[in-house]
Design a protein around this motif. Structure first.
Motif, PDB file in Angstrom:
ATOM      1  N   TRP A 281       1.090  -1.201  -0.287  1.00 37.31           N
ATOM      2  CA  TRP A 281       0.407   0.234   0.075  1.00 37.31           C
ATOM      3  C   TRP A 281       0.939   1.495   0.311  1.00 37.31           C
ATOM      4  CZ3 TRP A 281      -5.060   0.833  -1.369  1.00 37.31           C
ATOM      5  CH2 TRP A 281      -5.230   1.714  -0.810  1.00 37.31           C
ATOM      6  N   PRO A 282       1.237   2.083  -1.272  1.00 37.41           N
ATOM      7  CA  PRO A 282       2.019   2.908  -1.083  1.00 37.41           C
ATOM      8  C   PRO A 282       1.677   4.294  -0.804  1.00 37.41           C
ATOM      9  CG  PRO A 282       0.830   2.898  -3.438  1.00 37.41           C
ATOM     10  CD  PRO A 282       0.241   1.942  -2.462  1.00 37.41           C
ATOM     11  N   MET A 283       0.491   4.857  -0.563  1.00 36.79           N
ATOM     12  CA  MET A 283       0.329   6.084   0.118  1.00 36.79           C
ATOM     13  C   MET A 283      -0.652   6.502   1.301  1.00 36.79           C
ATOM     14  SD  MET A 283       0.327   9.455  -1.786  1.00 36.79           S
ATOM     15  CE  MET A 283       0.501   8.150  -3.485  1.00 36.79           C
ATOM     16  N   PRO A 284       0.092   7.179   2.626  1.00 41.19           N
ATOM     17  CA  PRO A 284      -0.659   6.914   3.873  1.00 41.19           C
ATOM     18  C   PRO A 284      -1.914   7.377   3.391  1.00 41.19           C
ATOM     19  CG  PRO A 284       1.225   8.990   3.630  1.00 41.19           C
ATOM     20  CD  PRO A 284       1.317   8.029   2.255  1.00 41.19           C
ATOM     21  N   ILE A 285      -3.074   6.943   4.667  1.00 38.01           N
ATOM     22  CA  ILE A 285      -4.111   7.884   4.254  1.00 38.01           C
ATOM     23  C   ILE A 285      -4.568   7.457   5.643  1.00 38.01           C
ATOM     24  CG2 ILE A 285      -6.387   7.275   3.333  1.00 38.01           C
ATOM     25  CD1 ILE A 285      -4.788   7.279   0.424  1.00 38.01           C
TER      26      ILE A 285
ATOM     27  N   HIS B 210      -2.567   4.749  -7.984  1.00 40.54           N
ATOM     28  CA  HIS B 210      -3.734   3.978  -9.050  1.00 40.54           C
ATOM     29  C   HIS B 210      -4.283   2.888  -9.600  1.00 40.54           C
ATOM     30  CE1 HIS B 210      -3.135   8.580  -9.837  1.00 40.54           C
ATOM     31  NE2 HIS B 210      -3.252   9.058  -9.173  1.00 40.54           N
ATOM     32  N   GLY B 211      -3.132   1.956  -9.830  1.00 36.58           N
ATOM     33  CA  GLY B 211      -3.005   0.237 -10.070  1.00 36.58           C
ATOM     34  C   GLY B 211      -4.361  -0.024  -8.921  1.00 36.58           C
TER      35      GLY B 211
ATOM     36  N   CYS C  70     -10.767  -3.495 -13.096  1.00 36.56           N
ATOM     37  CA  CYS C  70     -10.290  -3.839 -14.412  1.00 36.56           C
ATOM     38  C   CYS C  70      -8.550  -3.815 -14.518  1.00 36.56           C
ATOM     39  CB  CYS C  70      -9.702  -2.249 -14.512  1.00 36.56           C
ATOM     40  SG  CYS C  70     -10.477  -0.155 -14.921  1.00 36.56           S
ATOM     41  N   THR C  71      -8.466  -4.559 -15.602  1.00 38.44           N
ATOM     42  CA  THR C  71      -6.989  -5.659 -15.570  1.00 38.44           C
ATOM     43  C   THR C  71      -5.627  -4.556 -16.256  1.00 38.44           C
ATOM     44  OG1 THR C  71      -7.449  -6.185 -18.143  1.00 38.44           O
ATOM     45  CG2 THR C  71      -8.589  -7.602 -15.945  1.00 38.44           C
ATOM     46  N   HIS C  72      -6.045  -3.796 -16.467  1.00 36.57           N
ATOM     47  CA  HIS C  72      -4.892  -3.137 -17.160  1.00 36.57           C
ATOM     48  C   HIS C  72      -4.924  -1.527 -16.912  1.00 36.57           C
ATOM     49  CE1 HIS C  72      -4.964  -6.913 -19.284  1.00 36.57           C
ATOM     50  NE2 HIS C  72      -3.760  -6.696 -20.391  1.00 36.57           N
TER      51      HIS C  72
ATOM     52  N   ILE D  74      -0.178  -5.585  -7.368  1.00 34.34           N
ATOM     53  CA  ILE D  74      -0.744  -4.406  -7.528  1.00 34.34           C
ATOM     54  C   ILE D  74      -1.870  -5.143  -8.450  1.00 34.34           C
ATOM     55  CG2 ILE D  74      -1.271  -2.270  -8.950  1.00 34.34           C
ATOM     56  CD1 ILE D  74       1.723  -2.099  -8.775  1.00 34.34           C
ATOM     57  N   GLY D  75      -1.565  -5.884  -9.396  1.00 29.61           N
ATOM     58  CA  GLY D  75      -3.282  -7.234  -9.448  1.00 29.61           C
ATOM     59  C   GLY D  75      -3.649  -6.383 -11.113  1.00 29.61           C
ATOM     60  N   VAL D  76      -3.245  -5.546 -11.016  1.00 31.45           N
ATOM     61  CA  VAL D  76      -2.855  -4.607 -12.743  1.00 31.45           C
ATOM     62  C   VAL D  76      -2.164  -4.507 -13.692  1.00 31.45           C
ATOM     63  CG1 VAL D  76      -5.114  -3.630 -12.283  1.00 31.45           C
ATOM     64  CG2 VAL D  76      -3.199  -2.591 -12.930  1.00 31.45           C
ATOM     65  N   GLU D  77      -2.465  -5.094 -15.256  1.00 35.33           N
ATOM     66  CA  GLU D  77      -0.959  -5.940 -15.976  1.00 35.33           C
ATOM     67  C   GLU D  77      -0.476  -3.355 -16.083  1.00 35.33           C
ATOM     68  OE1 GLU D  77      -0.165  -7.927 -19.799  1.00 35.33           O
ATOM     69  OE2 GLU D  77      -1.045  -8.578 -17.927  1.00 35.33           O
TER      70      GLU D  77
END
Ligand code: PPS
Length: 568
Positions: free
Chosen positions: A77-81, A272-273, A281-283, A319-322
């Motif tokens: 998880w890259p962003m501090p929320i 965003h990914g 979404c997949t990509h 991330i789970g998207v290409e």
């Protein structure tokens, strides 16, 4: 890469029955009025856009995210929320307690069960998350100058979605999009993240990206918070709707994402990914300098232009998207069609218009060729960005007391009124203090409030096509910047530093205040017992020593003319 998973994603909402009951009890709880950015974050927490997060980050998760982009349990998880609050509010609440989270009209959206309360090391957060503790980065500026000092973390119980009155039919939760894809039978979906209007090159590149991946396309623009100075989302959405018609039927969908961007380049691209994965979404298309914040205070790029793509590629599986490469498309005149920049037929004439050139043409009312954009898009942009000489603007004088700000502003006002065309309002320091800020003193807090009020009025005047002339001392850089951002959403902001030296102001001492300040009879006096931070990048610096007022006002007029704001 795994196949698309269109199964529902967990949301944080309770059933509507429980929501009704909770709302009643939540009315008794201490409540926090969410900022616009927090409302965006909360919406995506509650609807699963930020899944697997279950609330605002607690301290252990925050530390992990800041230091190595992972929650305490190891999940990427890259962003501090985080939920930043004021010290005054933080003093009233403790871990173990529930608080109500309200929107700006006071509607209760959620309950936060506080698990953690701490004072973050913001300089460290800036370095690690945004790459530098430099307020030229919009998110670092936000962190230091807008966000509260204390963070609260803990799980969230969702009561209701934030209300949107605009483009309702174009907004979809992750589960709504998943259901749509299921219904349409779309198995592969390429997401296109954007915060800008789309032109022909974008339409070509997105369509090509989807075709190459044998996928459908989701145009997924951000309508929450983007970079200060961006085209407003109302205009952009009208543009997107026009471009949507240009894709072959049944290939492409448009949905609006209420995300508050941080412009954090590589980390942001990964974030965003993950958000797109959650939306089914997949990509995702990742371009050069994805979510880039522009230049740092040394005039250099914050991130390497390909850092976002590299980091994304490295973590793609998690991330789970290409990732789909963004191909820079250019127009080849002889072929009357777009080509990827690396596939241009030899010897051909390439046409391209940069973002800066486009803004110049809009500003000056110049032609925008059909090969570059769609007439409907250009029409929309022209409606909201009329030629600069027809837009409102703000001239913001800043300088020490007695530097000559009001005198020059008065002379300028008369000259502008003589020219006619737009209404002119003078927000002079003393006048504002009488009518708008009569209850305020000269502490830092009060000065900031005073300047932000002036900024608010100036931004409204600018929005409505008038000219605002402001002449307060405005001694603090960060506050002037906040006003600039407010105004630049609607028109030009021209900062004029009236750079009369302290010695000269004191020698003139037109109101006798410097003498009193030296004697200690006036406290917190700018230049004597309170700081004046001189602007580093004002549009104009005027020197009033040995120069008459008329000449100073004329210098400002020349600047306005040079910027295309007035026509001589
Ligand atoms: S600020 O800092 O921008 O909010 O100040 P501003 O609203 O422009 O008000 C400045 C005028 O208030 C008078 N005054 C003082 N100035 C600075 N420091 C202290 N402590 C102070 N107390 C009163 C002063 O006349 C300023 O007017 P100008 O026109 O600048 O001389």
């Amino acid at each position: 890469m795994s196949l698309p998973n269109h199964a529902p994603i967990p949301e944080l909402y309770v059933s509507s029955e429980s929501a009704q009951k909770l709302k009643l009890t939540a009315g008794q709880l201490p409540s926090w009025d969410l900022t616009p950015r927090q409302i965006c974050d909360l919406e995506l927490l509650m609807n699963g856009g930020f899944s697997p997060l279950k609330g605002f980050l607690g301290q252990a998760d925050y530390d992990g995210v800041v230091e190595n982009m992972r929650l305490a349990d190891g999940t990427l998880w890259p962003m501090p929320i985080t939920l930043d609050v004021s010290e005054a509010f933080a003093e009233k609440v403790e871990p173990g307690q529930d608080i109500a989270l309200r929107d700006q009209e006071g509607v209760i959206l959620a309950i936060l069960s506080i698990s953690d309360k701490w004072i973050p090391n913001k300089a460290n957060e800036a370095e690690k998350v945004f790459g530098a503790d430099d307020v030229a980065h919009p998110a670092v500026n936000y962190l230091h100058n807008t966000a509260g000092k204390v963070y609260l973390g803990g799980p969230v119980i969702g009561i209701q979605q934030p209300v949107h009155y605009d483009f309702k039919a174009r907004r979809d939760t992750p589960n709504e999009l998943r259901a749509l894809f299921r219904k349409l039978g779309w198995r592969k979906i390429v997401a296109f993240q954007t915060r800008n209007p789309l032109h022909r090159a974008h339409q070509e590149l997105t369509f090509r990206a989807a075709r190459e991946a044998e996928a459908n396309l989701l145009i997924h623009p951000v309508v929450g918070m983007t970079k200060p100075g961006d085209v407003d989302h109302f205009t952009r959405v009208r543009c997107y709707e026009a471009v949507l018609d240009k894709y072959p039927a049944q290939t492409t969908a448009l949905s609006l994402l209420n995300l508050a961007m941080r412009m954090a380049g590589p980390r942001e691209a990964m974030w965003h990914g993950i958000i797109r994965r959650n939306h089914g979404c997949t990509h995702m298309i990742v371009g050069r300098d994805h979510a880039g914040p522009g230049k740092n205070s040394q005039g250099k790029d914050f991130y390497d232009p390909y850092a976002a793509q590299e980091l994304f590629r490295k973590h793609q599986a998690e991330i789970g998207v290409e990732m789909v490469d963004f191909k820079h498309m250019v127009y080849v005149q002889e072929k009357a069609q777009y080509f990827p920049a690396n596939e241009i037929p030899e010897g051909s004439t390439v046409l391209d218009i940069s973002g800066t050139e486009l803004r110049r043409r809009l500003r000056e009312g110049l032609e925008i060729p059909e090969w570059f954009s769609f007439p409907e898009v250009v029409n929309e942009l022209r409606k909201t960005s009329p030629a600069r000489s027809k837009q409102g603007f703000t001239v913001f004088f800043t300088g020490l007391s007695g530097s000559g700000k009001s005198t020059i502003a008065n002379a300028l006002m008369v000259k502008l009124m003589e020219m006619g065309g737009r209404p002119v309002t003078l927000l002079d320091g003393d006048v504002v203090r009488k009518h708008l800020s009569s209850e305020l003193g000269f502490s830092k807090e009060h000065r900031d409030l005073n300047i932000k009020r002036i900024g608010y009025v100036a931004s409204e005047i600018t929005k409505n096509g008038g000219i605002a002339l402001c002449a307060p001392i405005a001694p603090y850089t960060a506050t002037r910047r906040a006003v600039r951002e407010m105004v630049e959403a609607f028109g030009a902001f021209v900062e004029v530093h009236v750079a009369t030296s302290l010695e000269e102001c004191e020698r003139r001492d037109r109101k006798g205040l410097y003498k009193l300040a030296r004697e200690g009879k006036i406290k917190e006096f700018t230049g004597i017992s309170d700081p004046y931070e001189a602007p580093a990048k004002a549009e104009l610096v005027v020197d009033t020593e040995n120069v008459d007022v008329d000449h100073c006002a004329h210098q400002v007029l020349l600047k306005l003319e040079q910027m295309g704001l007035i026509r001589a």
